[in-house]
Structures are given as structure tokens and as C-alpha cells.
Design an enzyme around this catalytic site. Structure first.
Site, short mmCIF file in Angstrom:
data_model
loop_
_atom_site.label_atom_id
_atom_site.label_comp_id
_atom_site.label_asym_id
_atom_site.label_seq_id
_atom_site.Cartn_x
_atom_site.Cartn_y
_atom_site.Cartn_z
N HIS A 1 -11.97 -7.91 19.32
CA HIS A 1 -12.13 -8.69 18.50
C HIS A 1 -12.47 -9.80 18.28
CE1 HIS A 1 -15.74 -9.28 15.50
NE2 HIS A 1 -16.35 -7.98 16.16
N ASP B 1 -16.98 -1.17 19.78
CA ASP B 1 -18.08 0.13 20.59
C ASP B 1 -17.29 0.88 21.26
OD1 ASP B 1 -20.47 -1.72 21.26
OD2 ASP B 1 -19.54 -3.38 20.75
N1 CMC Z 1 -8.87 -6.79 27.54
C1 CMC Z 1 -7.64 -7.66 28.59
N2 CMC Z 1 -7.14 -8.63 27.73
C2 CMC Z 1 -8.44 -9.00 26.95
C3 CMC Z 1 -9.15 -8.26 25.71
C4 CMC Z 1 -9.33 -7.42 26.54
N3 CMC Z 1 -11.16 -6.58 26.21
N4 CMC Z 1 -9.85 -9.13 25.02
C5 CMC Z 1 -9.13 -10.65 24.93
N5 CMC Z 1 -8.13 -10.28 25.72
C6 CMC Z 1 -6.98 -11.34 25.63
C7 CMC Z 1 -7.59 -12.94 26.43
O1 CMC Z 1 -7.58 -12.66 28.12
C8 CMC Z 1 -6.83 -13.72 26.21
O2 CMC Z 1 -5.53 -13.46 26.41
P1 CMC Z 1 -4.47 -15.08 26.11
O3 CMC Z 1 -4.38 -15.49 25.03
O4 CMC Z 1 -3.28 -14.76 27.47
O5 CMC Z 1 -5.86 -16.35 26.95
C9 CMC Z 1 -6.42 -12.91 24.14
O6 CMC Z 1 -6.56 -11.54 24.42
C10 CMC Z 1 -7.88 -13.07 23.41
O7 CMC Z 1 -9.00 -12.89 23.99
P2 CMC Z 1 -10.05 -14.70 23.93
O8 CMC Z 1 -11.12 -14.19 24.70
O9 CMC Z 1 -9.84 -15.36 23.30
O10 CMC Z 1 -10.52 -13.77 22.00
P3 CMC Z 1 -12.16 -13.62 22.26
O11 CMC Z 1 -12.18 -13.94 19.79
O12 CMC Z 1 -12.42 -15.00 22.23
O13 CMC Z 1 -13.00 -11.92 22.22
C11 CMC Z 1 -14.16 -10.56 22.37
C12 CMC Z 1 -13.24 -10.85 21.24
C13 CMC Z 1 -14.16 -9.37 21.53
C14 CMC Z 1 -14.72 -11.40 23.21
C15 CMC Z 1 -12.70 -10.21 23.91
O14 CMC Z 1 -11.36 -9.02 23.21
C16 CMC Z 1 -13.29 -9.55 24.95
O15 CMC Z 1 -14.29 -10.09 25.48
N6 CMC Z 1 -13.40 -7.86 24.72
C17 CMC Z 1 -14.20 -6.82 25.83
C18 CMC Z 1 -15.60 -7.07 24.84
C19 CMC Z 1 -16.18 -6.38 23.71
O16 CMC Z 1 -15.01 -4.46 23.93
N7 CMC Z 1 -16.96 -6.51 22.97
C20 CMC Z 1 -17.17 -5.92 21.98
C21 CMC Z 1 -16.63 -6.35 20.52
S1 CMC Z 1 -17.38 -5.63 18.83
C22 CMC Z 1 -19.09 -5.30 19.30
C23 CMC Z 1 -19.21 -6.57 18.99
O17 CMC Z 1 -19.47 -7.34 17.58
O18 CMC Z 1 -20.35 -7.04 19.83
#
Ligand code: CMC
Length: 429
Positions: free
Chosen positions: A307, A365
Site C-alpha cells: 500500500h 483487497d
Molecule cells: N508485489 C511485489 N512487489 C511489490 C508489490 C507487490 N504487490 N508492491 C510493491 N512492491 C515493491 C515494488 O516493486 C518496489 O520495489 P523497489 O523498491 O525495489 O523498486 C517497492 O515494493 C515499492 O513499490 P511502489 O510501487 O513504489 O509502491 P507504491 O506505493 O507506489 O504502490 C501499490 C502501492 C498498492 C500500488 C503497490 O503495492 C501494488 O501495486 N500492490 C498490488 C496492487 C494492490 O493490491 N492494490 C490495492 C491497494 S489497497 C486498495 C486501495 O486502496 O485501492
């Protein structure tokens, strides 16, 4: 503003004092509104990881503590003691209602649950296999063609009526999208039922049989709705605010929010998560998927994990996990393959260094999909249910924006395209 605090910024050898603002909760905020005028520079923050785009008094998240407050009330207390409709009142008006206020609010919502009869024809224009989110974006946007008496955003009464209409009608619209997709007749709302119970009724009742709402499923649905009701400045809420800042009508703004919510990184994650669990299929295939999630080149992420704000357990996920256990117990689902994969995936991810070091916990989720699947919803209905639930948050934030800020949202950019150049005629290219 806090007069005693100031941030100092040095740009090209010149120093600027930037005023600081102190929130009720959370870190101080550097006010950069005059930065461009004074220093001739922009700030760069794609994804808004360090930018507050507005002031808000609605929801507060402490991502490090794993805390979520609606108007100051912890989500755990609301989940244990309140109902979604009461939370709608709280989010919209700022305080918990008295009994009289709650009765009046219930009546107002209940009286708006039906949609204009003409709207039924809208559904018939869609293909039966349309994703219900596609249908909802269209039908909610089209509400502005039906309810002309609640389009004037400068009239507080019309804003109020638009809010009631959307909170009341979104469950009806989502249920109609579902019924249409399975070829069953639309079921009209039943005003004697609760908000959540009525939604289950509109989805699962058929004209040929009596449908009795199961109280455990009703409570679980109510909790799903409440836990998703608002989440401060997430992508879809920011979309609603941005759309609203142009003066667009409320139905158009909520349709924009629904469109944004659909993405798999946001509300679409609940569908994507369950589909991932099914694709994994058996516990022995989990390591393969964990390895893929760690591999940057795979483009694969473990859906339902991570998240932007929570860097500790998602407090909604804790409540949702309890609800999932209750529903599965009631329905006697103990060992189906999807559930086995979910439990093992959760166990492995919570003990794996990659997920621990990046603080990737199961989010809301991860568990909501398990509950909705057990209730009998197809995965395509998971995100529409999120949309119904978030409607009150979108509207509360939209109303707050309209009354507090007259400025159109208009970010700046760091231009990286070609410099000015002259047009060349086609034969000379
Ligand atoms: N699986 C594997 N690696 C992950 C994941 C994941 N689900 N989420 C983040 N990472 C890694 C990412 O590759 C990055 O690694 P590095 O630092 O080596 O580059 C690090 O963790 C930080 O990720 P980010 O993309 O910079 O983090 P963010 O804050 O931009 O993204 C997120 C948050 C929710 C979009 C992401 O965690 C994700 O895509 N999760 C899967 C989709 C999901 O479950 N979304 C629902 C969120 S809760 C409901 C809502 O509020 O909508």
C-alpha cells in the site's frame, strides 16, 4: 500556518523562506504556493508521494502505525459498533448522528433507492458480457441526463440531493449491472431492508422464490462497505476532486472516480487478487509466484499486497480477515483450494525477507475478495462493490472541496520534449 516554523530553500544561491503549516495529526507541511512566483521554480513529485493537494477534515491515515480514522473515530471501533449508513452520515456531516438525525437520514436515502424507470433501457444497450464497472461508469455518468434538479454545484440544496441520490442509487445500479450480466430480471430495491441487506437482495433475489437475507452475510457486506467508505486522498478520490475543481457536475465527477477505481493498482486489485489466487491454483505453485513477484523484469506483483500509505498492517485488512473467518465458518467453507492458497501465500509473504523489508503486508483487497467469492459474487462484481462503498467518501470529499476551494486543479510539469522547432513540409521530410 505556524508562525514559529519556516522551511529554508536555497535556489541558485538565493535563499527563500517557505511558511510551514501544522496539521491536527501528521507531519508538518511546507507551503510552496508562492514558490514559482518568487523563485521561478516548480517542484517535481510524480505520484504525489510528498505533496498535499488539499486540506481535509474527513479521514486520517497513519501509515506507520497502521491507523485509520474517519472524522477522528478509529475504524476498528466503527467496524465493531457502527453501521455503514451511520458512517455515511459521519463522513458527510462530520459528527455521529442523534437517533432523530439517523432516522431522517435513513428515510432520505431509502426514498432515493429506485432509479428512473427510463434508465432500465440504458442497461439493455450494453453487451451482456460487459464488465459491470464499464456499465457503471456509463450509467452513473448518464445520471446527469436524468436528474437535472441536482446539477447546480453552487446550490447547497442541490449538492445535498445529488449526494443522497448517489449514495442511494449506486447499489441499485451495481445490482442491475450484475443482473443484466447473468440474464436475470432486475430486482427493485426493498425499503424495509438495511442498506447492505437491500444490496444482497437486489443481487440474489429472483421473482420465483422468496429471498431471505442471511444476517451474517448482511453484516459482512455492511463491514466491507464501511471499511471501504473513505481513504483520504487516494487515486480515485483525487480524481473526483480534480474533476470537480473544473465545476463539472457531481454525477460526472463520481463517474470519473469509478473509472479511476477500476485500475488493478487501486480498486481493481480485489478482482485481480482472487483471479491470481485461482491462477496459482495449488499451494505447491506459490514459490513460483513469489519468485516472479520479486523479479523486477517480470512485471508481476502479488495482488492484494502493499500500500502507498500503510507501511504496517492495513487496519482494514485486520477487520476484514475476522469477517472472512466468520463468513467461511457460516458457509462451511474450510478447505477450498483458493482459500488454501490464500492462507499459505499470506504466511509465506509475511515471513519472506523481500516482503518484510519492503513492508508489503496483505491489504484490504486480499481478504475482501475471499468474502465476496464465498458469498457467491463473480470476481467482476468485486470492484463495483468497492465503488458503491467508496461513493460516500468521494461525495464527502467533493462537497468539502466545493465549499473550501475555488481553484481548478492544474499541476505543472517537467517538460522533456523537443525544443521549439520549425514545421517542415511533407515532401521535404
Ligand atoms: N508485489 C511485489 N512487489 C511489490 C508489490 C507487490 N504487490 N508492491 C510493491 N512492491 C515493491 C515494488 O516493486 C518496489 O520495489 P523497489 O523498491 O525495489 O523498486 C517497492 O515494493 C515499492 O513499490 P511502489 O510501487 O513504489 O509502491 P507504491 O506505493 O507506489 O504502490 C501499490 C502501492 C498498492 C500500488 C503497490 O503495492 C501494488 O501495486 N500492490 C498490488 C496492487 C494492490 O493490491 N492494490 C490495492 C491497494 S489497497 C486498495 C486501495 O486502496 O485501492
Amino acid at each position: 500556518m505556524c508562525a514559529d516554523k519556516v522551511a529554508k530553500l536555497s535556489v541558485n544561491g538565493k535563499s527563500y523562506d517557505l511558511p510551514m503549516m501544522s496539521p491536527v495529526l501528521g507531519p508538518d507541511v511546507v507551503d510552496i504556493r508562492k514558490l514559482y512566483d518568487e523563485a521561478d521554480v516548480f517542484t517535481y513529485d510524480p505520484g504525489f508521494t510528498s505533496t498535499a493537494a488539499c486540506k481535509s477534515a474527513i479521514t486520517y491515515i497513519d501509515g506507520d502505525k497502521g491507523e485509520l480514522l474517519y472524522r477522528g473515530y478509529p475504524i476498528e471501533q466503527l467496524a465493531a459498533q457502527s453501521t455503514h449508513l451511520e458512517v455515511c452520515y459521519l463522513l458527510l456531516y462530520g459528527e455521529l448522528p442523534t437517533k432523530v438525525q439517523m432516522d431522517d437520514f435513513k428515510t432520505r436515502i431509502t426514498r432515493h433507492t429506485m432509479v428512473h424507470e427510463q434508465m432500465h433501457y440504458f442497461f439493455r444497450g450494453f453487451r451482456r458480457d460487459s464488465h459491470p464497472m464499464a456499465t457503471m461508469v456509463g450509467v452513473v455518468g448518464a445520471m446527469s441526463a436524468f436528474y437535472h434538479d441536482s446539477l447546480d454545484i453552487n446550490d447547497p440544496w442541490q449538492r445535498e440531493v445529488a449526494a443522497m441520490r448517489m449514495i442511494a442509487k449506486l447499489p441499485t445500479i451495481a445490482a442491475m449491472a450484475y443482473k443484466y450480466s447473468v440474464g436475470q430480471p432486475f430486482v427493485y430495491p426493498k425499503n424495509s431492508l438495511s442498506y447492505a441487506g437491500n444490496f444482497l437482495h437486489m443481487c440474489f433475489a429472483v421473482p420465483t422464490e422468496d429471498y431471505v437475507v442471511n444476517p451474517v452475510l448482511e453484516k459482512a457486506m455492511d463491514r466491507i462497505m464501511m471499511l471501504h467508505a473513505d481513504h483520504e486522498q487516494n487515486a480515485s478520490t483525487s480524481t473526483v476532486r480534480l474533476a470537480g475543481s473544473s465545476g463539472a457536475n457531481p454525477f460526472a465527477c463520481i463517474a470519473a472516480g469509478i473509472a479511476c477505481l477500476w485500475g488493478p493498482a487501486h480498486g481493481g486489485a480485489n478482482q485481480a487478487c482472487l483471479e491470481m489466487l485461482r491462477e496459482i491454483g495449488t499451494v505447491d505453485r506459490i514459490p513460483e509466484y513469489i519468485a516472479k513477484a520479486k523479479d523486477k523484469n517480470s512485471g508481476f506483483r502479488l495482488m492484494g499486497f502493499g500500500h502507498r500509505v500503510y507501511k504496517n498492517f492495513d487496519p482494514r485488512a485486520t477487520v476484514m480477515k475476522e469477517s472472512a473467518d466468520e463468513v467461511l465458518e457460516l458457509l462451511g467453507i474450510h478447505n477450498n483450494p483458493t482459500l488454501q492458497v490464500a492462507k499459505e501465500l499470506e504466511r509465506i509473504a509475511l515471513s519472506d525477507d523481500y516482503f518484510i523489508s519492503k513492508r508489503l503486508y496483505p491489504n484490504v483487497d486480499f481478504y475482501s475478495g475471499i468474502i465476496l467469492d464465498a458469498m457467491g459474487f463473480p470476481t467482476s462484481m468485486f470492484t463495483p462493490i468497492f465503488a458503491i462503498s467508496r461513493t460516500v467518501g468521494w461525495i464527502s470529499q467533493w462537497k468539502e472541496m466545493i465549499t473550501e476551494n475555488g481553484k481548478i486543479g492544474r499541476p505543472r510539469q517537467l517538460y522533456i520534449g523537443p525544443k521549439k522547432r520549425d514545421y517542415i513540409d511533407l515532401p521535404n521530410r
